[in-house]
Design a protein around this motif. Structure first.
Motif: not given
Length: 134
Positions: A66-83
């Motif tokens: 569960f933690l791995l799945a959450g970390l992947v989605i949060v890292l993906f969202l951080i990459v998509l954050m605007p500058k």
């Protein structure tokens, strides 16, 4: 198993949402916090029940998946954050010119992303239901 997995997903999603908000460090209003939490919660739950179990168990649940799945989605969202916002006069002028050019596409992008968001949430909910029904 549904209730304990839901509780573990909720706790991990709450923790990861707080970490996400601390990492982006934006001042002002925090709009869409409930939708962000819902997206992370469903992704953690769906990923946790579909990924092959590994790691230690708590209450018979492999919480590391569960933690791995959450970390992947949060890292993906951080990459998509605007500058970060512009700091100098020239950066501000360039940004304002870019905004003027992009205003025409704003409504179309909003509608498209809204549709994608709802399809994603629906797909995650279907993945959770399918896992428990099979």
């Amino acid at each position: 198993m549904v209730v304990p997995e839901c509780i573990v997903s909720f706790v991990i999603a709450a923790f990861l949402t707080a970490v996400f908000l601390l990492l982006i460090r934006r001042s002002g209003r925090r709009t869409g916090l409930i939708w962000l939490f819902l997206l992370i919660f469903l992704a953690v739950w769906a990923g946790g029940i579909w990924i092959r179990p590994f790691g230690p168990q708590i209450w018979g649940i492999h919480w590391a998946t569960f933690l791995l799945a959450g970390l992947v989605i949060v890292l993906f969202l951080i990459v998509l954050m605007p500058k970060k916002p512009p700091t100098g006069r020239h950066e501000t002028i360039n940004m304002l010119e870019r905004i003027e050019k992009e205003k025409d596409m704003e409504e179309l992008a909003y509608i498209t992303l809204s549709i994608f968001f709802w399809i994603l949430l629906f797909g995650l909910a279907i993945a959770i239901v399918l896992r428990y029904s099979l």
